[in-house]
Design an enzyme around this catalytic site. Structure first.
Site, short mmCIF file in Angstrom:
data_model
loop_
_atom_site.label_atom_id
_atom_site.label_comp_id
_atom_site.label_asym_id
_atom_site.label_seq_id
_atom_site.Cartn_x
_atom_site.Cartn_y
_atom_site.Cartn_z
N LYS A 180 0.88 -1.17 0.00
CA LYS A 180 0.00 0.00 0.00
C LYS A 180 0.93 1.23 0.00
CE LYS A 180 -1.94 3.52 2.35
NZ LYS A 180 -1.79 4.36 1.21
N GLU A 255 9.70 2.21 10.82
CA GLU A 255 10.75 3.24 10.67
C GLU A 255 10.04 4.58 10.69
OE1 GLU A 255 13.77 2.88 11.09
OE2 GLU A 255 13.79 0.70 10.95
N CYS A 289 13.73 11.24 6.64
CA CYS A 289 13.78 10.97 8.08
C CYS A 289 15.19 11.13 8.60
CB CYS A 289 13.22 9.59 8.40
SG CYS A 289 14.06 8.29 7.53
N GLU A 390 10.04 16.93 14.81
CA GLU A 390 10.44 16.71 13.41
C GLU A 390 9.66 17.70 12.54
OE1 GLU A 390 9.23 13.01 11.30
OE2 GLU A 390 11.32 12.93 10.65
N1 LIG Z 1 10.07 8.45 8.42
C1 LIG Z 1 9.80 8.91 7.23
O1 LIG Z 1 10.50 8.63 6.29
C2 LIG Z 1 8.56 9.71 7.03
C3 LIG Z 1 8.10 10.54 8.04
N2 LIG Z 1 6.99 11.27 7.82
C4 LIG Z 1 6.55 12.17 8.90
O2 LIG Z 1 5.15 12.14 9.00
C5 LIG Z 1 4.58 13.43 8.82
C6 LIG Z 1 3.24 13.31 8.13
O3 LIG Z 1 3.38 12.71 6.85
P1 LIG Z 1 2.26 11.70 6.34
O4 LIG Z 1 2.34 11.46 4.91
O5 LIG Z 1 0.94 12.20 6.85
O6 LIG Z 1 2.72 10.35 7.07
P2 LIG Z 1 1.85 9.08 7.44
O7 LIG Z 1 2.51 8.38 8.54
O8 LIG Z 1 0.43 9.48 7.57
O9 LIG Z 1 1.94 8.20 6.09
C7 LIG Z 1 2.80 7.11 5.88
C8 LIG Z 1 2.03 5.95 5.26
O10 LIG Z 1 1.06 5.47 6.20
C9 LIG Z 1 -0.24 5.46 5.61
N3 LIG Z 1 -1.24 5.67 6.64
C10 LIG Z 1 -1.87 6.82 7.01
N4 LIG Z 1 -2.74 6.58 8.00
C11 LIG Z 1 -2.68 5.25 8.28
C12 LIG Z 1 -3.33 4.40 9.23
N5 LIG Z 1 -4.24 4.86 10.09
N6 LIG Z 1 -2.99 3.09 9.24
C13 LIG Z 1 -2.06 2.60 8.40
N7 LIG Z 1 -1.42 3.35 7.47
C14 LIG Z 1 -1.72 4.67 7.42
C15 LIG Z 1 -0.16 6.57 4.58
O11 LIG Z 1 -1.19 6.44 3.62
P3 LIG Z 1 -1.73 7.70 2.76
O12 LIG Z 1 -0.67 8.72 2.76
O13 LIG Z 1 -1.95 7.13 1.45
O14 LIG Z 1 -2.97 8.11 3.45
C16 LIG Z 1 1.24 6.33 4.01
O15 LIG Z 1 1.21 5.24 3.12
C17 LIG Z 1 5.65 14.19 8.05
O16 LIG Z 1 5.55 15.56 8.25
C18 LIG Z 1 6.91 13.61 8.64
O17 LIG Z 1 7.20 14.25 9.84
C19 LIG Z 1 6.30 11.20 6.64
C20 LIG Z 1 6.71 10.40 5.62
C21 LIG Z 1 7.92 9.62 5.73
O1 LIG Z 2 18.79 9.13 3.90
C1 LIG Z 2 18.34 8.25 3.17
O2 LIG Z 2 18.90 7.94 2.12
C2 LIG Z 2 17.11 7.48 3.54
C3 LIG Z 2 16.12 8.33 4.25
C4 LIG Z 2 14.91 7.57 4.63
O3 LIG Z 2 14.92 6.39 4.80
C5 LIG Z 2 13.65 8.28 4.83
O4 LIG Z 2 13.62 9.50 4.76
O5 LIG Z 2 12.62 7.60 5.03
#
Ligand SMILES: NC(=O)C1=CN([C@@H]2O[C@H](COP(=O)(O)OP(=O)(O)OC[C@H]3O[C@@H](n4cnc5c(N)ncnc54)[C@H](OP(=O)(O)O)[C@@H]3O)[C@@H](O)[C@H]2O)C=CC1
Ligand SMILES: O=C(O)CCC(=O)C(=O)O
Length: 488
Positions: A180, A255, A289, A390
């Site tokens: 997904k 993660e 991240c 963050e």
């Molecule tokens: N560690 C990382 O690499 C990341 C961190 N983030 C952090 O998260 C913040 C918000 O970003 P956001 O895109 O909203 O991140 P989310 O955690 O909401 O999204 C990550 C994934 O989880 C899915 N998701 C959303 N809600 C649920 C749920 N209830 N159960 C299971 N899966 C779910 C999303 O689906 P969909 O988006 O399709 O609804 C997407 O595929 C950012 O500002 C950042 O701080 C965000 C992205 C990556």
């Molecule tokens: O720094 C990278 O190359 C990976 C970063 C990462 O895993 C993320 O932002 O989710």
């Protein structure tokens, strides 16, 4: 398949067939550089679509796990070659969908190719140990069994690399997959799935279901036939996913966030430190991240570092990531832009001094896109919100330290522990940092971002569920150890 065409409808991939969602509905995926441009339409799937995908994965699991590692690896090599051939098209989709510059998107796509090849080779590498039995006539050894069906929930910031670094090890170790992707970047993810499908993976081995996180993501986490869940995204959602998996006894791997520090010591090469801070903090518009967020600088070099940093940040070209010469694209979506602007305002309100940036660019060409200027704050204290939460945007917070010990203590003063780096030429400082820094990834004279696919990746504290992804470490999540005792 073939050339990238905007406004195309992208289907789910379930049991070896491309199909529309049972809702009959799609949602547009738009370009953050120009939100009026629709990059493609992706499926708004329902629980029914998810159930179908999980059933296909469960059924395919029986024969997939019995294939040799070499045979599974051959298919991953084929997928790698197909992705490599389509690298420009996939990278263009990524830039149009989430804004990172085309060179960065191309680099990420080729990283996806390399990850597929790495895990293809893994199919031929040794598994398990022979352990001396207390019975001299017996043979005792360990082998590995796949989990079964693995659910993968991926974010929008690495729409090629993250799905691949979860899918490739899942597949090579004999699991079947339901992916997904983030809706935000589902067009790019669909192109990756096209490569896996065209490589000839048997029906049901990889399934792709687009839909909202609350329906499809949560549905995967709660599904009784999904044996393992691998998630990357926010802490809030990650914890929900982990709890749902734990509640039904499934394995999970999360993660999540970071608040990654860089320490600039008094004996640092300041030009190197400035370049690493900019690259680590502002590439991909700070949406990693592993992005550098807190910049902890020793008193002796604070002013010199700050001057060099601001001078270079002032020269960053912000714009559409498809245009030549652009170094930083827009935020991936409007919500992200609002979040970043909200944190900048908080920084100002709490008394940090804005050195550069801090708002949307003034150029009329950029007025429609989700752009924000690269931003640097001075006089940041460790308790300010911009030093603790963050941001996931191009915002750097400069913090002053009187000694390396204090700098490391400040760096550790965070609920997160994903990545950290130090710039110094002193071996003693390097060793102290390696030993005392609480982070899953510690880097010396190198930026905080940019993980290597063959090395374990994951965080301490709130940054992960304490498991590791990538490299050889992936086997720990995607398999269970089976201890075998044989007596003739
Ligand atoms: N560690 C990382 O690499 C990341 C961190 N983030 C952090 O998260 C913040 C918000 O970003 P956001 O895109 O909203 O991140 P989310 O955690 O909401 O999204 C990550 C994934 O989880 C899915 N998701 C959303 N809600 C649920 C749920 N209830 N159960 C299971 N899966 C779910 C999303 O689906 P969909 O988006 O399709 O609804 C997407 O595929 C950012 O500002 C950042 O701080 C965000 C992205 C990556
Ligand atoms: O720094 C990278 O190359 C990976 C970063 C990462 O895993 C993320 O932002 O989710």
């Amino acid at each position: 398949m073939g050339a990238f065409t905007a406004d195309q409808v992208y289907l789910n991939y379930i049991n070896g067939e491309w199909m529309g969602a049972s809702s009959g509905k799609t949602v547009p995926s738009v370009n953050p550089a120009n939100p009026k441009e629709v990059v493609g339409y992706v499926q708004a799937s329902t629980k029914e679509d998810l159930d179908r995908a999980v059933a296909a994965a469960k059924s395919a699991s029986r024969s997939w796990r019995k294939l040799s590692g070499a045979a599974r690896g051959d298919l991953l090599y084929k997928a790698a070659n197909l992705l490599e051939q389509r690298a420009d098209e996939v990278a263009e989709a990524m830039t149009r969908e989430m804004g990172k510059t085309f060179p960065e998107a191309k680099g990420e796509t080729l990283r996806g190719v390399a990850i597929l090849r790495y895990y293809a080779g893994e199919g031929m590498r040794p598994v398990g140990d022979v352990i001396p039995s207390s019975d001299s006539e017996a043979l005792m050894f360990t082998t590995r069994a796949p989990l079964g069906v693995v659910g993968i929930i991926s974010p929008w910031n690495f729409p090629v690399a993250i799905p691949i670094w979860k899918m490739a090890p899942a597949l090579i170790y004999g699991n079947t997959v339901v992916l997904k992707p983030a809706q935000e970047t589902a067009v790019t993810a669909a192109k990756v799935i096209e490569c896996l499908a065209a490589a000839g993976l048997p029906a049901g081995v990889v399934n792709f279901v687009c839909g909202s996180g609350s329906v499809i993501g949560q549905g995967l986490a709660e599904h009784p036939d999904v044996n393992g869940i691998s998630f990357t995204g926010s802490n809030q959602v990650g914890k929900q996913v982990g709890q749902a998996a734990l509640a039904r006894g499934a394995k999970y791997q999360l993660e999540m966030g970071g608040k990654n520090p860089v320490i600039v010591a008094a004996d640092a090469d300041l030009d190197l430190a400035v370049d690493g801070t900019i690259s680590g903090g502002l590439r991909s518009t700070g949406q990693k991240c592993t992005a550098t967020s807190r910049v902890i600088v020793l008193n002796e070099v604070y002013d010199a570092f700050k001057e060099k940093l601001v001078e270079k940040v002032a020269n960053i070209q912000v714009g559409n990531g498809m245009d030549a010469g652009i170094w930083m694209g827009p935020c991936a979506n409007e919500k992200q832009l609002e979040t970043v602007l909200g944190y900048i305002q908080k920084g100002v309100d709490e008394g940090a001094k804005l050195l550069i940036g801090g708002s949307r660019p003034s150029s009329a060409d950029l007025a429609e896109g989700f752009y924000v200027q690269p931003t640097v704050f001075d006089q940041v204290s460790p308790q300010m919100t911009i030093a603790r939460e963050e941001i996931f945007g191009p915002v750097l917070a400069l913090i002053r330290a009187n000694s390396l010990e204090e700098a490391i203590a400040l760096a550790n003063d965070s609920e997160f522990g994903l990545s950290a780096s130090v710039y110094t030429s002193n071996i003693g400082s390097i060793l102290s940092f390696i030993q005392d820094m609480d982070a899953g990834l510690v880097r010396v004279n190198a930026e905080t971002a940019g993980v290597e696919l063959q090395a374990p990746f994951g965080g301490m504290k709130q940054s992960s569920s304490h498991s590791r992804e990538q490299g050889q470490a992936a086997i720990e999540f995607f398999t269970s150890i089976k201890t075998v005792f044989v007596k003739a």
